[in-house]
Design a protein around this motif. Structure first.
Motif, PDB file in Angstrom:
ATOM      1  N   UNK A  16       0.742  -1.306  -0.055  1.00  0.00           N
ATOM      2  CA  UNK A  16      -0.141  -0.013  -0.169  1.00  0.00           C
ATOM      3  C   UNK A  16       0.925   1.237   0.093  1.00  0.00           C
ATOM      4  N   UNK A  17       0.172   2.283  -0.073  1.00  0.00           N
ATOM      5  CA  UNK A  17       1.120   3.685  -0.085  1.00  0.00           C
ATOM      6  C   UNK A  17       0.331   4.485   1.132  1.00  0.00           C
ATOM      7  N   UNK A  18       1.651   5.238   1.747  1.00  0.00           N
ATOM      8  CA  UNK A  18       0.875   6.310   2.494  1.00  0.00           C
ATOM      9  C   UNK A  18       0.071   7.266   1.898  1.00  0.00           C
ATOM     10  N   UNK A  19      -1.158   7.676   2.273  1.00  0.00           N
ATOM     11  CA  UNK A  19      -2.214   8.472   1.581  1.00  0.00           C
ATOM     12  C   UNK A  19      -2.409   9.619   2.219  1.00  0.00           C
ATOM     13  N   UNK A  20      -1.982   9.819   3.629  1.00  0.00           N
ATOM     14  CA  UNK A  20      -2.194  10.856   4.270  1.00  0.00           C
ATOM     15  C   UNK A  20      -1.545  10.803   5.737  1.00  0.00           C
ATOM     16  N   UNK A  21      -1.135  11.900   6.169  1.00  0.00           N
ATOM     17  CA  UNK A  21      -0.471  12.000   7.241  1.00  0.00           C
ATOM     18  C   UNK A  21      -0.988  13.057   8.296  1.00  0.00           C
ATOM     19  N   UNK A  22      -0.958  12.609   9.603  1.00  0.00           N
ATOM     20  CA  UNK A  22      -1.988  13.507  10.386  1.00  0.00           C
ATOM     21  C   UNK A  22      -1.132  13.711  11.732  1.00  0.00           C
ATOM     22  N   UNK A  23      -1.137  14.922  12.217  1.00  0.00           N
ATOM     23  CA  UNK A  23      -0.629  15.260  13.507  1.00  0.00           C
ATOM     24  C   UNK A  23      -1.751  15.128  14.572  1.00  0.00           C
ATOM     25  N   UNK A  24      -1.727  14.499  15.794  1.00  0.00           N
ATOM     26  CA  UNK A  24      -2.772  14.667  16.552  1.00  0.00           C
ATOM     27  C   UNK A  24      -4.000  14.044  15.911  1.00  0.00           C
ATOM     28  N   UNK A  25      -4.002  12.942  15.518  1.00  0.00           N
ATOM     29  CA  UNK A  25      -4.999  12.389  14.582  1.00  0.00           C
ATOM     30  C   UNK A  25      -6.404  12.436  15.435  1.00  0.00           C
ATOM     31  N   UNK A  26      -7.701  12.488  14.800  1.00  0.00           N
ATOM     32  CA  UNK A  26      -8.959  12.120  15.548  1.00  0.00           C
ATOM     33  C   UNK A  26      -9.115  10.810  15.752  1.00  0.00           C
ATOM     34  N   UNK A  27     -10.199  10.570  16.385  1.00  0.00           N
ATOM     35  CA  UNK A  27     -10.374   8.874  16.593  1.00  0.00           C
ATOM     36  C   UNK A  27     -11.950   8.648  16.389  1.00  0.00           C
ATOM     37  N   UNK A  53       0.178  10.284  18.935  1.00  0.00           N
ATOM     38  CA  UNK A  53       0.310  11.623  18.504  1.00  0.00           C
ATOM     39  C   UNK A  53       0.245  11.933  16.841  1.00  0.00           C
ATOM     40  N   UNK A  54       0.783  10.649  16.256  1.00  0.00           N
ATOM     41  CA  UNK A  54       0.745  10.861  14.814  1.00  0.00           C
ATOM     42  C   UNK A  54       0.121   9.789  14.090  1.00  0.00           C
ATOM     43  N   UNK A  55      -0.501   9.969  12.788  1.00  0.00           N
ATOM     44  CA  UNK A  55      -0.809   8.713  11.996  1.00  0.00           C
ATOM     45  C   UNK A  55      -0.461   8.814  10.499  1.00  0.00           C
ATOM     46  N   UNK A  56      -0.148   7.628  10.028  1.00  0.00           N
ATOM     47  CA  UNK A  56       0.197   7.603   8.640  1.00  0.00           C
ATOM     48  C   UNK A  56      -1.003   6.383   8.195  1.00  0.00           C
ATOM     49  N   UNK A  57      -1.671   7.268   6.949  1.00  0.00           N
ATOM     50  CA  UNK A  57      -3.031   6.459   6.774  1.00  0.00           C
ATOM     51  C   UNK A  57      -2.460   5.922   5.452  1.00  0.00           C
ATOM     52  N   UNK A  58      -3.036   4.414   5.484  1.00  0.00           N
ATOM     53  CA  UNK A  58      -2.541   3.502   4.276  1.00  0.00           C
ATOM     54  C   UNK A  58      -3.663   3.278   3.326  1.00  0.00           C
ATOM     55  N   UNK A  59      -3.092   3.855   2.137  1.00  0.00           N
ATOM     56  CA  UNK A  59      -4.115   3.760   0.870  1.00  0.00           C
ATOM     57  C   UNK A  59      -5.569   4.455   1.276  1.00  0.00           C
ATOM     58  N   UNK A  60      -6.367   3.517   0.753  1.00  0.00           N
ATOM     59  CA  UNK A  60      -7.787   4.112   0.977  1.00  0.00           C
ATOM     60  C   UNK A  60      -8.748   3.206   2.182  1.00  0.00           C
ATOM     61  N   UNK A  61      -7.784   2.487   2.730  1.00  0.00           N
ATOM     62  CA  UNK A  61      -8.030   1.127   3.942  1.00  0.00           C
ATOM     63  C   UNK A  61      -8.339   1.947   5.153  1.00  0.00           C
ATOM     64  N   UNK A  62      -8.858   1.223   6.161  1.00  0.00           N
ATOM     65  CA  UNK A  62      -8.655   1.604   7.353  1.00  0.00           C
ATOM     66  C   UNK A  62      -7.427   1.379   8.320  1.00  0.00           C
ATOM     67  N   UNK A  63      -6.391   0.899   7.166  1.00  0.00           N
ATOM     68  CA  UNK A  63      -5.084   0.349   7.748  1.00  0.00           C
ATOM     69  C   UNK A  63      -4.308   1.728   8.335  1.00  0.00           C
ATOM     70  N   UNK A  64      -3.496   1.794   9.469  1.00  0.00           N
ATOM     71  CA  UNK A  64      -2.902   2.809   9.556  1.00  0.00           C
ATOM     72  C   UNK A  64      -1.623   2.601  10.599  1.00  0.00           C
TER      73      UNK A  64
END
Lengths: 340, 172, 210
Positions: free
Chosen positions: C114-125, C152-163
Motif C-alpha cells: 500500500x502507500x501512505x495516503x495521508x499524514x496527520x498530527x494528533x489524529x482524530x479517533x 500523536x501521529x498517524x500515517x493512513x495507508x491507501x484507502x483502507x482503515x489500515x494505519x
C-alpha cells in the motif's frame, strides 16, 4: 516436482542402487542405544550456552542439542551436556566423547580438512562489527574516518579492522588493549568512541556500559564468522541427521510452523507442511529417524525464530537483531534447502 | 498498566453501588428507629433531569478550537446514538466512565453552584460529571476525575432528530 | 526506563488476570483470532490510560535502531513484519532503521503493498462500531490530542482503515494487542512521521499461514 517426474526419478534411483549410505561409524545407532545425546557446549556464554539460576543448561546452542534429542530420541531432556573449552572442543568430538559439538565454533576450511570434522550448517552468522558512543550522527562503518577505535590485542579483530579502514581509505586511530573488559571500559570512559569485536560480543558488552541505550551498534558486518554444529567426518548418516534438524528449524519458520501452531500444522492441507510434519512422504525414515522427527524438534524448542528471539534476540537480554540471521526472504541470508 | 487500571476503575462503581445498596438495605430492614438516618444533603439542580432523556450524538474534544467541529461530528454520529432513558426512580439511565453497565444517575446541585451528574451522593463525587452547559439540544459535560477527563476530554451531546425515541444502537 | 519495564511487567500480569476474569465477556468472545494473534494482550480499549507524554523507547530490542536489512525495495520504503513486531524504514546499502511496534487485531487482516495516503498530527479517533457496542459510553468521535488512543501521529495507508499510529500505552509495543492497527510509542511515531512522505510504499508481511 510433478508426480510423474518424481516417480521416474525414484525408479532411476532404484536402478542405480542409491539407497541410504552405510555409515562409517554408527553414531545414530549408538545414540539410540544409549538413550542420551552427548552434546558438547561452551563452559558458559550468555545467550548461547550457560547454566541458568536453577543450574540447568539454557541458550541458543543448548536448544540445538535439545532439538536433535527430540528428533532422534523423542525427548529434548535426554541430553548429557559436556562443557568444553575452546582448546579441547574438537578433540572431544574426534575422540567420541560427544556426538555433536554445539558450541559457537566458526566454520573454516582447516577445521574440516585437518581435523576430519564436518560443519553441519550455519546456525548463527556472526561477524565483526562496531559499537559507537558519543557519535550520534554515525550510521555506517564508512563514516568512522578518524574515529578512535578500541580493540582487544592479539585477536583477528585487530587485523580485520586495519584491513577494513585501509580498503575504504579511512584513517584509523587504533587503541589496542589486553582484555575484552579493558576495551569496553575504555569505550565507556571516553578513551575511544568506537570498539570492535564480533556482533554477538558487541551486544553482550553493551550491557556493561553505564548507559547502554546511548551506544549504537552499526549494522555493518566486516568479517565472516559462521557458527554451527559439528560432527565427525566419517559418519554421513549422523551428519545428515544433524544437518536436517537445523534445516528443519529454519524451514519451520518459513512455513509458519511454530511451537504454538504445531497442532494446527498437523491438520494443514499444504503439501510442504504435510511433508514437514510427516503426514505425507517418508523423509524422516530416509534419514534413519521417523516421520515426525521435524515437528518433534519444533515442539521441543520452537522454530528458528523462536529459538533465536528467546535466547539472543528480542525476547532476551542481549537483544541482538536478526540481521544476517533473518530468513533470506525477510531481509537476512538464512537459507535452508527445501524438505522434499 | 491499562488492564490493571481498568479492573480497579471498573470495581469502583460496583463498590459504591454495593455500599449504597447496603445502606439502603439497612434502612429498609430496620423498623423505624427514633431518628431517621440523615440523608445526604443534595441541592436541587438547575435543570430538570428529564432534560437529558433522548437520543444523542456524542463526541469529545480537548482543545477549545476543536469544539465546533466536534459538535458537527457529534451530530453526524446520530447513526450510533447514545440513548438516555428515564430510570426506575427519579433519575435517568446512563453510564459512568469505563463501565459498560448502565446505572441510574441524577442531576445534582453543588455547594459551588455547579451542576453535577452522577450517583445520588453529595457532589462532587469521584464518578460525577460536571454539566458545563445545557440547552434543549446541546449539552456539554466533563468527568470531574482528572485522569478520566484527561483520557476522554470534554463531551458534547447533540440531540438527534426525533431524538425522544429510544433508537437501538446498530452495527454499521 | 525502570518505570517502563515495571509497567510492562505489571500489564502482562494484569493482562493474564484480566483475560481469565473476563474470559466470557463480549470483548473476548470473538471468533478465534489468527494463529499470529494467539498470545494477544487484552488491552483496555478505553482511551489511553497511561501518560500522554511523548514516550520514546530507548532500551531493549524495541528501541529504534539501525539494523542489517537486505531489501530490494527502494530507499524510504516501510516494511512491516507483524510476526516480529518490527517496522523497517529501508535506508539502502543493506541497512534499515527498525522500530518496535504493537500489532492490533486489524493489523493482521491484510498483507501486501500500500502507500501512505495521508499524514496527520494528533489524529482524530472514531472508535469502530463493535467497540461502541462493547463500551457504549465511548464518544463516537474524539478530536485528536493527548490521551486520544490514536496517539500523536498517524500515517493512513491507501484507502483502507489500515494505519500506522501512535499509542498512549507504550507497554503494548512488542505485543499483539486486541485493538488498533500498527502502533508505535508516541515519541517514535513522531520520529517516523518526520522521515516519511505521503506516497511512500508500505509493504506488510505476516508469518506464513498453515
Amino acid at each position: 516436482m510433478p508426480n510423474a517426474l518424481r516417480a521416474g526419478f525414484l525408479a532411476i534411483a532404484a536402478i542405480l542402487g542409491l539407497g541410504p549410505l552405510a555409515a562409517g561409524a554408527q553414531t545414530l545407532a549408538a545414540v539410540k542405544a544409549r538413550g542420551t545425546l552427548n552434546c558438547g557446549v561452551s563452559q558458559g556464554l550468555a545467550g548461547f550456552s550457560d547454566r541458568n539460576a536453577q543450574g540447568a543448561w539454557a541458550g541458543f546452542d543448548v536448544d540445538f542439542c535439545k532439538a536433535v534429542a527430540a528428533a532422534v530420541l523423542g525427548d529434548p531432556t535426554k541430553v548429557a551436556y559436556v562443557p568444553l573449552s575452546a582448546t579441547e572442543r574438537f578433540e572431544a568430538l574426534r575422540a567420541g566423547r560427544i556426538d555433536v559439538l554445539s558450541r559457537n565454533s566458526t566454520w573454516t576450511l582447516e577445521r574440516e580438512v585437518a581435523l576430519g570434522l564436518m560443519f553441519a550448517g550455519i546456525t548463527f552468522h556472526d561477524g565483526q562489527g562496531f559499537m559507537v558512543l558519543r557519535r550520534p550522527n554515525v550510521t555506517s562503518a564508512l563514516e568512522l574516518d578518524g574515529v578512535t577505535v578500541c580493540v582487544q590485542a592479539g585477536t583477528t579483530s585487530a587485523d580485520n579492522v586495519a584491513d577494513y579502514f585501509r580498503a575504504n581509505s579511512m584513517k584509523l586511530q587504533l587503541v589496542t588493549l589486553p582484555t575484552a573488559a579493558d576495551v569496553v571500559q575504555a569505550l565507556d570512559g571516553g578513551r575511544c568512541d568506537a570498539m570492535t569485536t564480533d556482533q554477538s560480543g558487541l551486544y553482550a558488552e553493551r550491557l556493561k556500559l553505564a548507559r547502554p541505550g546511548e551506544a549504537v551498534i552499526l549494522p555493518d558486518v566486516i568479517s565472516k564468522e559462521p557458527l554451527g554444529p559439528v560432527t565427525r567426518a566419517d559418519d554421513l548418516q549422523w551428519f545428515n541427521v544433524v544437518k536436517w534438524v537445523n534445516f528443519a528449524l529454519v524451514n519451520a519458520e518459513e512455513l509458519g510452523i511454530s511451537a504454538s501452531t504445531a497442532d494446527e500444522a498437523m491438520r494443514s492441507a499444504k503439501p510442504d507442511v504435510r511433508r514437514f510434519v510427516g503426514a505425507e512422504g517418508d523423509l524422516g525414515v530416509k534419514l534413519g529417524l521417523d516421520a515426525a522427527f521435524a515437528i518433534r524438534a519444533v515442539r521441543a524448542v520452537g522454530n528458528y525464530a523462536e529459538v533465536y528471539e528467546r535466547n539472543v534476540g528480542a525476547r532476551s537480554r542481549l537483544g541482538i537483531p536478526r540481521g544476517l540471521n533473518q530468513l533470506w526472504s525477510m531481509g537476512g541470508i538464512l537459507y535452508a534447502p527445501p524438505m522434499r | 498498566m491499562s488492564c490493571l487500571a481498568t479492573r480497579v476503575h471498573r470495581t469502583l462503581p460496583v463498590l459504591s453501588m454495593l455500599a449504597a445498596a447496603l445502606v439502603l438495605a439497612g434502612c429498609a430492614s430496620t423498623p423505624a428507629p427514633v431518628a431517621q438516618p440523615q440523608r445526604p444533603q443534595i441541592r436541587p439542580a438547575a435543570y430538570p433531569v428529564s432534560a437529558l432523556v433522548g437520543s444523542w450524538g456524542i463526541a469529545s474534544y480537548r482543545e477549545d478550537r476543536d469544539r465546533p467541529r466536534t459538535e458537527t461530528m457529534a451530530r453526524q454520529h446520530c447513526r450510533t446514538p447514545y440513548v438516555i432513558t428515564p430510570g426506575p426512580t427519579d433519575g435517568i439511565m446512563m453510564h459512568v466512565a469505563d463501565d459498560p453497565k448502565a446505572y441510574e444517575l441524577t442531576l445534582k446541585g453543588g455547594a459551588d453552584g455547579k451542576t453535577y451528574l452522577g450517583f445520588e451522593t453529595p457532589p462532587p463525587h469521584a464518578q460525577d460529571r460536571e454539566i458545563l452547559s445545557l440547552t434543549e439540544n446541546v449539552i456539554v459535560m466533563r468527568f470531574i476525575a482528572p485522569d478520566v477527563h484527561a483520557r476522554y476530554g470534554t463531551f458534547v451531546y447533540v440531540r438527534c432528530p426525533g431524538g425522544a425515541q429510544a433508537a437501538a444502537p446498530r452495527r454499521t | 526506563m525502570n518505570r517502563s519495564s515495571f509497567i510492562r511487567r505489571l500489564s502482562l500480569v494484569a493482562a493474564a488476570g484480566f483475560a481469565s476474569l473476563f474470559a466470557t465477556s463480549a470483548a473476548l468472545a470473538q471468533a478465534a483470532p489468527p494463529a499470529a494473534m494467539r498470545e494477544t494482550m487484552a488491552i483496555g480499549d478505553e482511551p489511553g490510560r497511561v501518560s500522554t507524554e511523548e514516550v520514546i523507547i530507548r532500551e531493549g530490542a524495541f528501541a529504534r535502531q539501525l539494523v542489517f536489512f537486505r531489501s530490494t525495495e527502494p530507499v524510504g520504503t516501510l516494511v512491516i513484519h507483524t510476526s516480529e513486531r518490527f517496522l523497517y524504514l529501508v535506508l539502502g546499502n543493506n541497512r534499515a532503521l527498525r522500530y518496535g511496534i504493537g500489532v492490533g487485531r486489524e493489523g493482521f487482516t491484510w498483507s501486501g503493498l500500500v502507500r501512505v495516503s495521508r499524514k496527520a498530527e494528533w489524529p482524530d479517533w472514531t472508535p469502530p462500531p463493535e467497540m461502541i457496542e462493547r463500551q457504549p459510553y465511548l464518544p463516537r468521535f474524539m478530536a485528536g490530542g493527548p490521551g486520544n488512543p490514536m496517539g500523536s501521529r498517524a500515517l493512513y495507508l491507501g484507502s483502507t482503515i489500515y494505519r500506522i499510529h501512535g499509542t498512549n500505552q507504550p507497554e503494548t509495543i512488542g505485543h499483539a494487542v486486541s485493538s488498533g492497527c500498527f502502533r508505535l510509542a508516541n515519541g517514535d511515531v513522531i520520529d517516523l512521521y518526520s522521515r516519511v512522505q505521503t506516497g511512500t510504499k508500505v509493504v506488510i508481511r505476516h508469518a506464513a499461514t498453515l
